[in-house]
Design a protein around this motif. Structure first.
Motif, mmCIF file in Angstrom:
data_model
loop_
_atom_site.group_PDB
_atom_site.id
_atom_site.type_symbol
_atom_site.label_atom_id
_atom_site.label_comp_id
_atom_site.label_asym_id
_atom_site.label_seq_id
_atom_site.Cartn_x
_atom_site.Cartn_y
_atom_site.Cartn_z
ATOM 1 N N LEU A 227 5.358 6.687 -3.764
ATOM 2 C CA LEU A 227 6.201 5.665 -3.140
ATOM 3 C C LEU A 227 7.384 5.280 -4.010
ATOM 4 O O LEU A 227 8.428 4.911 -3.513
ATOM 5 C CB LEU A 227 5.369 4.422 -2.830
ATOM 6 C CG LEU A 227 4.497 4.559 -1.598
ATOM 7 C CD1 LEU A 227 3.600 3.353 -1.446
ATOM 8 C CD2 LEU A 227 5.354 4.730 -0.353
ATOM 9 N N GLU B 202 -1.729 6.495 3.099
ATOM 10 C CA GLU B 202 -1.118 6.811 4.381
ATOM 11 C C GLU B 202 0.353 6.399 4.398
ATOM 12 O O GLU B 202 1.195 7.122 4.934
ATOM 13 C CB GLU B 202 -1.896 6.104 5.491
ATOM 14 C CG GLU B 202 -1.758 6.818 6.800
ATOM 15 C CD GLU B 202 -2.829 6.384 7.788
ATOM 16 O OE1 GLU B 202 -4.019 6.348 7.409
ATOM 17 O OE2 GLU B 202 -2.459 6.057 8.916
ATOM 18 N N GLY B 203 0.650 5.261 3.793
ATOM 19 C CA GLY B 203 2.044 4.830 3.694
ATOM 20 C C GLY B 203 2.873 5.839 2.923
ATOM 21 O O GLY B 203 3.981 6.209 3.334
ATOM 22 N N LEU C 248 3.544 8.860 5.075
ATOM 23 C CA LEU C 248 4.560 8.630 6.102
ATOM 24 C C LEU C 248 5.964 8.634 5.485
ATOM 25 O O LEU C 248 6.909 9.164 6.066
ATOM 26 C CB LEU C 248 4.293 7.311 6.834
ATOM 27 C CG LEU C 248 3.072 7.326 7.765
ATOM 28 C CD1 LEU C 248 2.693 5.923 8.205
ATOM 29 C CD2 LEU C 248 3.334 8.215 8.985
ATOM 30 N N HIS C 249 6.085 8.063 4.291
ATOM 31 C CA HIS C 249 7.382 8.098 3.598
ATOM 32 C C HIS C 249 7.797 9.529 3.284
ATOM 33 O O HIS C 249 8.949 9.912 3.451
ATOM 34 C CB HIS C 249 7.323 7.288 2.309
ATOM 35 C CG HIS C 249 7.512 5.829 2.536
ATOM 36 N ND1 HIS C 249 8.699 5.281 2.928
ATOM 37 C CD2 HIS C 249 6.640 4.798 2.447
ATOM 38 C CE1 HIS C 249 8.555 3.977 3.081
ATOM 39 N NE2 HIS C 249 7.310 3.664 2.798
ATOM 40 N N LEU D 296 -4.826 2.943 3.092
ATOM 41 C CA LEU D 296 -3.570 2.516 3.716
ATOM 42 C C LEU D 296 -2.368 2.837 2.843
ATOM 43 O O LEU D 296 -1.308 3.242 3.343
ATOM 44 C CB LEU D 296 -3.604 1.011 4.001
ATOM 45 C CG LEU D 296 -4.387 0.623 5.250
ATOM 46 C CD1 LEU D 296 -4.531 -0.890 5.332
ATOM 47 C CD2 LEU D 296 -3.679 1.160 6.494
ATOM 48 N N LEU D 297 -2.525 2.661 1.535
ATOM 49 C CA LEU D 297 -1.386 2.954 0.654
ATOM 50 C C LEU D 297 -1.095 4.451 0.651
ATOM 51 O O LEU D 297 0.064 4.875 0.679
ATOM 52 C CB LEU D 297 -1.646 2.445 -0.759
ATOM 53 C CG LEU D 297 -0.380 2.460 -1.613
ATOM 54 C CD1 LEU D 297 0.630 1.431 -1.120
ATOM 55 C CD2 LEU D 297 -0.678 2.225 -3.074
#
Lengths: 278, 168
Positions: free
Chosen positions: A262, B147-148, B151-152, B144-145
């Motif tokens: 991220l 999966e996030g 998606l990014h 969830l993280l």
């Protein structure tokens, strides 16, 4: 002439692809497909070369309109190429009649589609037994194989259900069981997760990985990176041509965390996660 | 790590090791495991800034342990953090600079740059898939993280396709 190679006539060249096709399960050379319609010619596939080794898992990815689905349909004999060669298991198959292709698809190729394509008025069990029965297995053999596959894919309790009563993820697992019924040497999958939610996609991808681990060769067409990255090799198509053909190397297990992804090159300076020391 | 530590202290006072293991329990492998030294350094800074206070608790037959609790200022800072909207992740601008400037540098062609970046993202995606299928399957926060992040990555890959369509 059995057990002896037929000598070549003088001046006759051995087809070049034949030797290379000997090692690959699937080999495609110079494949093109032109669709001619009212609006003129559409060059969907423009000179694709690719190969899939026995037991290999290859993904084909690219934007919509890049020709990836057409390529899969050519390889499965659902469309015929405008030019080029397709070799499967050492035999050239691009010129086969529709009837011969149908036999080949029953015996050597399994198909999974985005929209499952199950027979709606047959039970799950009958859907999975059908391919075996059509290729001449006895009822008993077909049933044994069906029981084995449904157990493997976690569907035993759904055997008597109509496909329409199942969730999308379950229907796709049934479609996968049906595709594997005749132990195909090559499984072709066209956007198999394209119509599923995230959790069902995950299940189907885990099952694809598992059958691959058991030795199944797979050619998967997908626009989803999550599906493509499960393959040994990813081929990128663009405008009907191969622009990249790369082995997927995951980073070291310890170096990938969701947080590290991220913040990958995120905003400069603040490119750190909330749990970093401050 | 300042605000996550304040959040963990909102319920009850705790010492450094408890905070470290609470962080690990909550986030699983989604985040790199915090180092105990980092936890202590952050707690000292929070104390210096008046957001937490600490006291030594005497333990029989063991060294004293330092227990931290939120101050009213700390509680306000936590409330302000929770209430303010958070920035989204930004575009991968380092790659974009390379891509945009490559006709000038002449170092490599844009298709090669895009392919290299795509391979890198696919590798990361595979790493995340393993993470999702592995130890963290049972941890909903971690799931969830992950999966996030997936998606990014998918968005980054879709954007690479757009770059390819426009530039190559």
């Amino acid at each position: 002439m059995i057990g002896q190679a037929r000598p070549l006539a003088a001046g006759q060249a051995r087809p070049l692809a034949a030797s290379a096709a000997g090692t690959a399960l699937l080999r495609v050379a110079g494949l093109t497909k032109v669709f001619r319609g009212d609006g003129g010619a559409v060059h969907a596939v423009r000179g694709v070369d690719l190969s899939v080794a026995r037991g290999e898992f290859v993904a084909v990815t690219g934007p919509s309109g890049s020709g990836k689905s057409t390529l899969l349909h050519l390889v499965g004999g659902l469309e015929s190429p405008s030019s080029g060669e397709i070799w499967l298991g050492g035999k050239r198959v691009d010129g086969l009649s529709q009837a011969r292709w149908a036999v080949l698809r029953r015996r050597q190729i399994g198909f999974v589609f985005q929209f499952f394509n199950l027979v709606s008025n047959m039970t799950v069990a009958d859907n999975v037994e059908l391919p075996a029965l059509m290729s001449g297995a006895t009822r008993r053999q077909a049933r044994a194989r069906r029981e084995e596959l449904l157990a493997e894919l976690g569907l035993t309790s759904k055997a008597g259900a109509a496909p329409g009563r199942l969730s999308g993820g379950e229907q796709q697992r049934v479609a996968l069981a049906r595709a594997l019924a005749n132990r195909p040497s090559l499984l072709l999958a066209d956007e198999p997760t394209g119509n599923l939610d995230s959790s069902n996609s995950g299940d189907v991808l885990r099952l694809l990985t598992r059958v691959h681990d058991q030795g199944q060769a797979i050619l998967l067409v997908t626009h989803e990176a999550r599906a493509a990255c499960m393959a040994d090799r990813v081929i990128s198509l663009f405008d009907g041509m191969v622009v990249d053909d790369a082995v997927v190397f995951p980073p070291l297990p310890s170096s990938t965390t969701a947080a590290s992804v991220l913040r990958l090159g995120g905003d400069h300076g603040a490119g750190r996660s909330s749990l970093d020391p401050c | 790590m300042r605000l996550p530590l304040l959040a963990l202290l909102a319920k009850e006072p705790a010492h450094g090791y408890e905070l470290k293991s609470l962080l690990e329990q909550t986030f699983g492998q989604a985040y790199p495991s915090p180092n105990i030294g980092q936890v202590y350094v952050t707690l000292q800074r929070l104390e210096r800034d008046g957001l937490v206070r600490s006291q030594d608790v005497v333990q029989a037959a063991r060294p004293n342990k330092r227990v931290y609790e939120l101050t009213p200022t700390g509680r306000d800072a936590l409330a302000a953090w929770v209430e303010e909207p958070s920035d989204g992740p930004r575009i991968r601008d380092d790659f974009f600079m390379k891509l945009a400037l490559s006709p000038l540098t002449g170092a490599t062609d844009q298709m090669a740059l895009i392919n290299r970046q795509r391979r890198h993202y696919l590798g990361l995606m595979r790493g995340l898939s393993r993470l999702a299928a592995g130890a963290d399957r049972g941890n909903p926060i971690s799931k969830l993280l992950i999966e996030g992040a997936m998606l990014h990555l998918q968005a980054d890959l879709d954007w690479l396709e757009r770059c390819q369509e426009e530039l190559v």
